[in-house]
Design an enzyme around this catalytic site. Sequence first.
Site, PDB file in Angstrom:
ATOM      1  N   GLU A  29       0.969  -1.060  -0.074  1.00  0.00           N
ATOM      2  CA  GLU A  29       0.221   0.276  -0.525  1.00  0.00           C
ATOM      3  C   GLU A  29       0.687   0.795   0.315  1.00  0.00           C
ATOM      4  O   GLU A  29       0.445   2.432  -0.537  1.00  0.00           O
ATOM      5  CB  GLU A  29      -0.989  -0.195   1.421  1.00  0.00           C
ATOM      6  CG  GLU A  29      -2.208   1.108   1.153  1.00  0.00           C
ATOM      7  CD  GLU A  29      -3.000   0.874   0.017  1.00  0.00           C
ATOM      8  OE1 GLU A  29      -3.494   0.701  -0.122  1.00  0.00           O
ATOM      9  OE2 GLU A  29      -2.991   1.766  -0.747  1.00  0.00           O
ATOM     10  N   LYS A  81       5.293   4.597 -10.554  1.00  0.00           N
ATOM     11  CA  LYS A  81       3.822   4.515  -9.556  1.00  0.00           C
ATOM     12  C   LYS A  81       2.988   4.477 -10.836  1.00  0.00           C
ATOM     13  O   LYS A  81       1.343   4.048 -10.520  1.00  0.00           O
ATOM     14  CB  LYS A  81       3.355   5.863  -8.699  1.00  0.00           C
ATOM     15  CG  LYS A  81       4.911   5.997  -7.032  1.00  0.00           C
ATOM     16  CD  LYS A  81       4.917   7.192  -6.647  1.00  0.00           C
ATOM     17  CE  LYS A  81       5.390   7.122  -5.854  1.00  0.00           C
ATOM     18  NZ  LYS A  81       5.793   8.548  -5.003  1.00  0.00           N
ATOM     19  N   ASP A  92      10.165   8.929 -10.124  1.00  0.00           N
ATOM     20  CA  ASP A  92       9.479   8.139  -9.345  1.00  0.00           C
ATOM     21  C   ASP A  92       7.950   7.724 -10.012  1.00  0.00           C
ATOM     22  O   ASP A  92       7.167   6.650  -9.364  1.00  0.00           O
ATOM     23  CB  ASP A  92       9.828   8.647  -7.947  1.00  0.00           C
ATOM     24  CG  ASP A  92       8.990   8.505  -7.101  1.00  0.00           C
ATOM     25  OD1 ASP A  92       9.098   7.648  -6.104  1.00  0.00           O
ATOM     26  OD2 ASP A  92       8.322   8.801  -6.906  1.00  0.00           O
ATOM     27  N   VAL A 111       2.873   3.829  -3.107  1.00  0.00           N
ATOM     28  CA  VAL A 111       1.858   5.034  -4.106  1.00  0.00           C
ATOM     29  C   VAL A 111       0.794   5.359  -2.709  1.00  0.00           C
ATOM     30  O   VAL A 111       0.657   5.228  -2.339  1.00  0.00           O
ATOM     31  CB  VAL A 111       0.895   4.515  -4.498  1.00  0.00           C
ATOM     32  CG1 VAL A 111       0.226   5.463  -5.610  1.00  0.00           C
ATOM     33  CG2 VAL A 111       1.321   3.584  -5.898  1.00  0.00           C
ATOM     34  N   GLY A 114      13.324  13.931   4.667  1.00  0.00           N
ATOM     35  CA  GLY A 114      13.059  12.214   4.939  1.00  0.00           C
ATOM     36  C   GLY A 114      12.055  11.639   3.553  1.00  0.00           C
ATOM     37  O   GLY A 114      11.551  10.641   3.515  1.00  0.00           O
TER      38      GLY A 114
END
Length: 347
Positions: free
Chosen positions: A152, A227, A223, A155, A209
């Site tokens: 989960e 997704k 990235d 994304v 982060g």
Amino acid sequence: MTEYNIALVGFGGVNRALAQLIAERNQAWKKQLGFSLKIVGVSDLFLGSIVAPQGLDAGLLSQLPATKGALAQLPGGQVEALNEPVIKDSGADIIAEATFTNPVDGEPATTFCRWALEQGKHVVTTNKGPIALHGAELKALAQRNQAAFEYEGAVMSGTPVIRLAQQSLAGSELLGFEGILNGTSNFVLTRMEGGLGFAEAVAEAQALGYAEADPTADVEGFDVRLKVVILANELLGAQLTVSDVSCRGISGLTAADLEQARVEGARWKLIGSAQRLADGSLQASVEPRLLPLAHPLAGISGAINAVSFNTELLGAVTVSGPGAGRIETAFALLSDIIHIHQSRSSR
Ligand SMILES: NC(=O)c1ccc[n+]([C@@H]2O[C@H](COP(=O)([O-])OP(=O)(O)OC[C@H]3O[C@@H](n4cnc5c(N)ncnc54)[C@H](O)[C@@H]3O)[C@@H](O)[C@H]2O)c1
Ligand SMILES: N[C@@H](CCO)C(=O)O
């Protein structure tokens, strides 16, 4: 009362935050969720590794100094990252895989998932590489070995998207989606609109982060491309590979572009989308788009993400929430474990 043994592979921001949640909330989870977690192994390229079937102190682990080989300070710890024994020999029921996302071949994380699933261990992961690049194979492997493979957090971090679309929107016929799917790039655009330089904004996203180990993946759209592949394959029944998704990131946008958009009553956003076309084919892309302020995605700022599902029966259904962050993403791992627990308990 169920106690799951869990091994943490990759002990950076996300799995360290999971250790912190375990330290703070394990007792409450027993009552609220009907299970607790015992950490029986940890491995990390930088920190080393430890196999501890008797269990480790989660509070101590979450405070471990971020120094090379720090796990070797614990009794039985090693300076080397011995991932294989941590996955195979620690007595773990669940492997929480949170190493670097490798957008090229998904390794070595895909191998870590295979090792676990082949032994019938459940895998929860926030790593986009194995799912986007080897998802079908890993799901089949999990099924053959009666193990769960849950992701989960891959994304929109802790914001529920995959299970929400699969379960709550089932029957509503999904035609496509468009979304802001990268916390770092959206944060960078927001900070640049506030006057900060591109490099400074990326550095802030790293410190908070949000960013990948190599933030190029965030700002160049790679990235988001992973997704888009994950959502399209998972929710639209597609079999996309990354080469099917055109991809352009935000690095070409300047402060002047953002200012010009403001003057025009618009905002630049990095949008990942996939739409089913009339001939049944799928069109998928990642690109900066100039959105009028009235657009539902134009007001999404900072590390918040949002995805708008185009459904046949409900029209647009938009979900927004954190798209990145250590605790936020550790929560996604917890939600995967809750899902595993509830699915197994209801059998
Ligand atoms: N941080 C977020 O907001 C977020 C959100 C969603 C998904 N993710 C994904 O979750 C994963 C973890 O994210 P993070 O923020 O904790 O990253 P991080 O860079 O803080 O931590 C990753 C850790 O993995 C370790 N590692 C790398 N290769 C390894 C190997 N071969 N063996 C053992 N350890 C290895 C590194 O030493 C590092 O400590 C990444 O794949 C990331 O893309 C992160
Ligand atoms: N680096 C990613 C983490 C979440 O996948 C982001 O900024 O969205």
